[in-house]
Design a protein around this motif. Structure first.
Motif, PDB file in Angstrom:
ATOM      1  N   SER A  13      11.812  23.649  19.982  1.00 46.65           N
ATOM      2  CA  SER A  13      10.955  24.826  19.787  1.00 46.65           C
ATOM      3  C   SER A  13       9.553  24.566  20.328  1.00 46.65           C
ATOM      4  N   GLN A  14       9.038  23.345  20.121  1.00 45.71           N
ATOM      5  CA  GLN A  14       7.714  23.003  20.648  1.00 45.71           C
ATOM      6  C   GLN A  14       7.736  22.961  22.171  1.00 45.71           C
ATOM      7  N   ARG A  15       8.799  22.451  22.755  1.00 47.40           N
ATOM      8  CA  ARG A  15       8.905  22.416  24.217  1.00 47.40           C
ATOM      9  C   ARG A  15       8.940  23.840  24.776  1.00 47.40           C
ATOM     10  N   LEU A  16       9.623  24.736  24.086  1.00 42.80           N
ATOM     11  CA  LEU A  16       9.659  26.136  24.531  1.00 42.80           C
ATOM     12  C   LEU A  16       8.279  26.776  24.457  1.00 42.80           C
ATOM     13  N   VAL A  17       7.557  26.511  23.386  1.00 40.83           N
ATOM     14  CA  VAL A  17       6.195  27.056  23.251  1.00 40.83           C
ATOM     15  C   VAL A  17       5.319  26.542  24.386  1.00 40.83           C
ATOM     16  N   GLU A  18       5.371  25.246  24.660  1.00 43.91           N
ATOM     17  CA  GLU A  18       4.538  24.678  25.721  1.00 43.91           C
ATOM     18  C   GLU A  18       4.943  25.212  27.094  1.00 43.91           C
ATOM     19  N   ALA A  19       6.243  25.364  27.323  1.00 40.98           N
ATOM     20  CA  ALA A  19       6.708  25.904  28.605  1.00 40.98           C
ATOM     21  C   ALA A  19       6.229  27.338  28.784  1.00 40.98           C
ATOM     22  N   ALA A  20       6.346  28.146  27.742  1.00 36.45           N
ATOM     23  CA  ALA A  20       5.890  29.536  27.825  1.00 36.45           C
ATOM     24  C   ALA A  20       4.380  29.589  28.041  1.00 36.45           C
ATOM     25  N   ARG A  21       3.653  28.701  27.373  1.00 37.56           N
ATOM     26  CA  ARG A  21       2.189  28.658  27.545  1.00 37.56           C
ATOM     27  C   ARG A  21       1.839  28.327  29.000  1.00 37.56           C
ATOM     28  N   GLU A  22       2.514  27.341  29.564  1.00 39.10           N
ATOM     29  CA  GLU A  22       2.272  26.978  30.978  1.00 39.10           C
ATOM     30  C   GLU A  22       2.575  28.155  31.899  1.00 39.10           C
ATOM     31  N   LEU A  23       3.715  28.775  31.686  1.00 43.09           N
ATOM     32  CA  LEU A  23       4.105  29.892  32.551  1.00 43.09           C
ATOM     33  C   LEU A  23       3.144  31.065  32.418  1.00 43.09           C
ATOM     34  N   GLU A  36      14.062  31.196  32.723  1.00 42.42           N
ATOM     35  CA  GLU A  36      12.971  30.476  33.376  1.00 42.42           C
ATOM     36  C   GLU A  36      12.168  29.653  32.360  1.00 42.42           C
ATOM     37  N   ILE A  37      11.878  30.240  31.215  1.00 44.63           N
ATOM     38  CA  ILE A  37      11.138  29.515  30.178  1.00 44.63           C
ATOM     39  C   ILE A  37      11.952  28.314  29.709  1.00 44.63           C
ATOM     40  N   ALA A  38      13.239  28.538  29.456  1.00 50.88           N
ATOM     41  CA  ALA A  38      14.105  27.456  28.986  1.00 50.88           C
ATOM     42  C   ALA A  38      14.219  26.346  30.037  1.00 50.88           C
ATOM     43  N   ALA A  39      14.344  26.719  31.304  1.00 49.43           N
ATOM     44  CA  ALA A  39      14.427  25.715  32.365  1.00 49.43           C
ATOM     45  C   ALA A  39      13.157  24.869  32.408  1.00 49.43           C
ATOM     46  N   ARG A  40      12.004  25.508  32.271  1.00 48.73           N
ATOM     47  CA  ARG A  40      10.739  24.765  32.270  1.00 48.73           C
ATOM     48  C   ARG A  40      10.686  23.801  31.082  1.00 48.73           C
ATOM     49  N   ALA A  41      11.246  24.230  29.948  1.00 49.08           N
ATOM     50  CA  ALA A  41      11.248  23.390  28.744  1.00 49.08           C
ATOM     51  C   ALA A  41      12.336  22.325  28.771  1.00 49.08           C
ATOM     52  N   GLY A  42      13.321  22.506  29.674  1.00 49.83           N
ATOM     53  CA  GLY A  42      14.422  21.557  29.745  1.00 49.83           C
ATOM     54  C   GLY A  42      15.427  21.710  28.612  1.00 49.83           C
TER      55      GLY A  42
END
Length: 197
Positions: A13-23, A36-42
């Protein structure tokens, strides 16, 4: 073996938040997809639904957190002038925040927020500067909307002013617009006080 979690990777969940923030620093919220968000978060895209209910639910978490940090900076500003500069700096450096705000605020009140911390912070600054609370709230909302509109459409604002070749034109135009709004609010207070005598 680390029993305190220091060496563990961040939770999904934290990785998703950070990925969405970056995007959101790269593009408007409306253009971001779950995959796309999930891919960025891995992580798997289905985790967005599990943790946040939807893409908009995830974006609401990110935007509310960002706005809360932004609001804290505005609240800590020593005066209204500094608070306005903080706002302009934030929107200039994070233009996608404006589109994220639109998803959050206009998008069916995603996240169920009952408060708007940025409006609260600007209202408090305006009241400290002498504006009555009802007028301060209205002015705070219009100032934020103006800054957000500029963040999304600075090129349009500059073109309308015929200043496309002037590198500092956008900042100058928005500062003038914001201070006009603030001055109008204080002029309304002075006019009202003058009529009550």
């Amino acid at each position: 073996m680390d029993t305190h979690g220091r060496d563990r990777p961040p939770h999904s969940s934290q990785r998703l938040v950070e990925a969405a923030r970056e995007l959101l620093t790269e593009r408007p919220a409306a253009s971001l997809t779950v995959r796309e968000i999930a891919a960025r978060a891995g992580v798997q895209h289905t985790l967005i639904g599990r943790h946040f209910g939807s893409r908009d639910g995830l974006l609401a978490v990110v935007v509310l957190d960002t706005l809360s940090q932004f609001a804290a900076q505005v609240a800590e500003a020593p005066d209204l002038t500094t608070a306005v500069r903080v706002g302009l700096d934030q929107f200039a450096s994070n233009r996608a925040l404006a589109s994220g705000m639109a998803v959050f605020v206009l998008g069916r009140n995603v996240g169920g927020a009952q408060r708007y911390p940025l409006a609260d912070a600007y209202e408090a600054q305006l009241v400290r500067a002498g504006a009555p609370p009802d007028l301060a709230r209205k002015t705070a909302v219009v100032v934020i909307a103006t800054m957000a509109g500029w963040a999304v459409g600075e090129h349009f604002w500059v073109a309308m002013a015929g200043r496309q070749n002037d590198p500092g034109a956008g900042r100058e135009i928005i500062e003038r617009a914001v201070w006009t709004l603030v001055d109008d609010a204080f002029n309304e207070v002075r006019t009202t006080k003058g009529h009550s005598r």
